[in-house]
Motif scaffolding. Structure first.
Motif, PDB file in Angstrom:
ATOM      1  N   PRO A  50       0.790  -1.240   0.000  1.00 51.98           N
ATOM      2  CA  PRO A  50       0.000   0.000   0.000  1.00 51.98           C
ATOM      3  C   PRO A  50       0.816   1.280   0.000  1.00 51.98           C
ATOM      4  O   PRO A  50       0.277   2.354   0.267  1.00 51.98           O
ATOM      5  CB  PRO A  50      -0.768  -0.120   1.321  1.00 51.98           C
ATOM      6  N   ARG A  83      -8.968   0.137  -4.548  1.00 52.66           N
ATOM      7  CA  ARG A  83      -8.296  -1.055  -5.062  1.00 52.66           C
ATOM      8  C   ARG A  83      -8.788  -2.306  -4.343  1.00 52.66           C
ATOM      9  O   ARG A  83      -8.986  -3.354  -4.967  1.00 52.66           O
ATOM     10  CB  ARG A  83      -6.772  -0.919  -4.878  1.00 52.66           C
ATOM     11  N   THR A  88       3.837   8.054  -2.863  1.00 55.24           N
ATOM     12  CA  THR A  88       2.694   8.859  -3.297  1.00 55.24           C
ATOM     13  C   THR A  88       3.115  10.123  -4.046  1.00 55.24           C
ATOM     14  O   THR A  88       3.955  10.866  -3.542  1.00 55.24           O
ATOM     15  CB  THR A  88       1.819   9.267  -2.098  1.00 55.24           C
ATOM     16  N   SER A 113      -7.834   5.570  -4.350  1.00 58.03           N
ATOM     17  CA  SER A 113      -7.378   5.215  -3.006  1.00 58.03           C
ATOM     18  C   SER A 113      -7.127   3.723  -2.874  1.00 58.03           C
ATOM     19  O   SER A 113      -7.532   2.928  -3.720  1.00 58.03           O
ATOM     20  CB  SER A 113      -8.440   5.639  -1.981  1.00 58.03           C
ATOM     21  N   LEU A 114      -6.494   3.343  -1.769  1.00 65.36           N
ATOM     22  CA  LEU A 114      -6.300   1.929  -1.469  1.00 65.36           C
ATOM     23  C   LEU A 114      -7.644   1.234  -1.311  1.00 65.36           C
ATOM     24  O   LEU A 114      -7.815   0.093  -1.749  1.00 65.36           O
ATOM     25  CB  LEU A 114      -5.470   1.777  -0.197  1.00 65.36           C
ATOM     26  N   TYR A 131      -0.272   4.850  -2.289  1.00 62.58           N
ATOM     27  CA  TYR A 131      -1.621   5.421  -2.369  1.00 62.58           C
ATOM     28  C   TYR A 131      -1.720   6.759  -1.655  1.00 62.58           C
ATOM     29  O   TYR A 131      -1.013   6.981  -0.681  1.00 62.58           O
ATOM     30  CB  TYR A 131      -2.630   4.439  -1.760  1.00 62.58           C
ATOM     31  N   PRO A 132      -2.652   7.609  -2.174  1.00 65.03           N
ATOM     32  CA  PRO A 132      -3.394   7.479  -3.434  1.00 65.03           C
ATOM     33  C   PRO A 132      -2.434   7.440  -4.614  1.00 65.03           C
ATOM     34  O   PRO A 132      -1.435   8.150  -4.637  1.00 65.03           O
ATOM     35  CB  PRO A 132      -4.255   8.750  -3.482  1.00 65.03           C
ATOM     36  N   LEU A 133      -2.772   6.609  -5.614  1.00 69.42           N
ATOM     37  CA  LEU A 133      -1.904   6.465  -6.771  1.00 69.42           C
ATOM     38  C   LEU A 133      -2.701   6.593  -8.070  1.00 69.42           C
ATOM     39  O   LEU A 133      -3.933   6.488  -8.071  1.00 69.42           O
ATOM     40  CB  LEU A 133      -1.142   5.134  -6.731  1.00 69.42           C
ATOM     41  N   ARG A 171      -3.612   4.983 -11.420  1.00 67.33           N
ATOM     42  CA  ARG A 171      -3.649   3.667 -12.042  1.00 67.33           C
ATOM     43  C   ARG A 171      -4.057   3.816 -13.505  1.00 67.33           C
ATOM     44  O   ARG A 171      -5.081   4.438 -13.817  1.00 67.33           O
ATOM     45  CB  ARG A 171      -4.643   2.777 -11.289  1.00 67.33           C
ATOM     46  N   GLU A 196      -5.731  -2.361   5.822  1.00 73.78           N
ATOM     47  CA  GLU A 196      -4.619  -1.450   5.570  1.00 73.78           C
ATOM     48  C   GLU A 196      -3.584  -1.545   6.684  1.00 73.78           C
ATOM     49  O   GLU A 196      -2.376  -1.513   6.421  1.00 73.78           O
ATOM     50  CB  GLU A 196      -5.118  -0.008   5.432  1.00 73.78           C
TER      51      GLU A 196
END
Length: 250
Positions: free
Chosen positions: A188, A207, A245, A203-204, A191-193, A195, A231
């Protein structure tokens, strides 16, 4: 505040990431999804001018000032914060993630209505705060032992019509391919990542919902304690990885 300085701390970040990558190649710890990407995607993440997630960071910096966060906190004071989340909330004595803390601060201190968790404003604020910790190692909160146990149980529990667990993919088969796509270890730390599959920042929890739906299981409601427990376990599982991030993933 203006837009974030694109080159701020970049050389330090790249040096730390290169060092971490070398250790990971030696089998010294968990392997970030960054290490399994193509050179082109790694270059996109490394270059703040090419990384599309930096647009959200810039918006988050503007919101940090506009929403009144800067009245109590400086950007510099946020360095290291994201690396320590999820954390124990003193008032509720329950785990809380970074987005939950931002929402709590907005509601209680600023008397403002909550922002949607997957809305662009919350993602931008969370990305900006988390970005201040880029290059720092994850530091699991030692007070969340029970949440981590709950999260690990969820991680290993078979779910849905496909009767699969997170561990079957991301522990047992990490590095193999599923339908032509490489199975990552599922950490994790970015994140936020951004995609590529989403063509957006996420956000995680988004996902995790994708994975639950993918095994044909009912996802938890947004912000559910189950996500925070997961998480908490995932952060402990990824101990030592650096905050990336906003990361980029396929």
């Amino acid at each position: 505040m203006g837009s974030p300085r694109p080159r701020r701390g970049r050389s330090r970040w790249l040096e730390a990431l290169a060092c971490a990558g070398a250790l990971l190649l030696l089998g010294a710890g968990p392997r970030s999804g960054y290490e399994t990407m193509t050179p082109q995607l790694r270059a996109m993440q490394d270059d703040d001018l090419s990384n599309p997630g930096m647009l959200a960071v810039a918006e988050g910096e503007a919101l940090f000032a506009r929403e009144g966060c800067a009245g109590c906190h400086t950007a510099e004071a946020m360095r290291g914060v994201a690396a320590r989340y999820p954390a124990l909330d003193r008032a509720s004595q329950a785990p809380i993630d970074l987005s939950g803390r931002i929402a709590q601060c907005r509601e209680k201190r600023q008397q403002r209505p909550p922002l949607p968790r997957e809305g662009p404003a919350m993602l931008a604020l969370t990305a900006f705060v988390a970005h201040q910790s880029r290059g720092l190692p994850l530091q699991p909160d030692p007070r969340l032992a029970e949440a981590r146990r709950q999260g690990e149980a969820l991680f290993r529990e078979r779910r849905g019509q496909l009767n699969l667990s997170c561990a079957q993919c991301h522990d047992d088969n990490a590095g193999r391919r599923l339908a032509g796509s490489l199975i990552p270890e599922g950490h994790p730390n970015g994140y936020p990542l951004y995609r590529l599959e989403w063509q957006a920042l996420g956000s995680l929890q988004r996902r995790l919902r994708n994975c639950l739906v993918g095994v044909r299981s009912e996802p938890f409601p947004p912000g559910a304690p189950d996500y925070v427990a997961l998480e908490a376990y995932l952060v402990a599982r990824a101990r030592g990885l650096l905050v990336e991030t906003p990361a980029i993933r396929p």
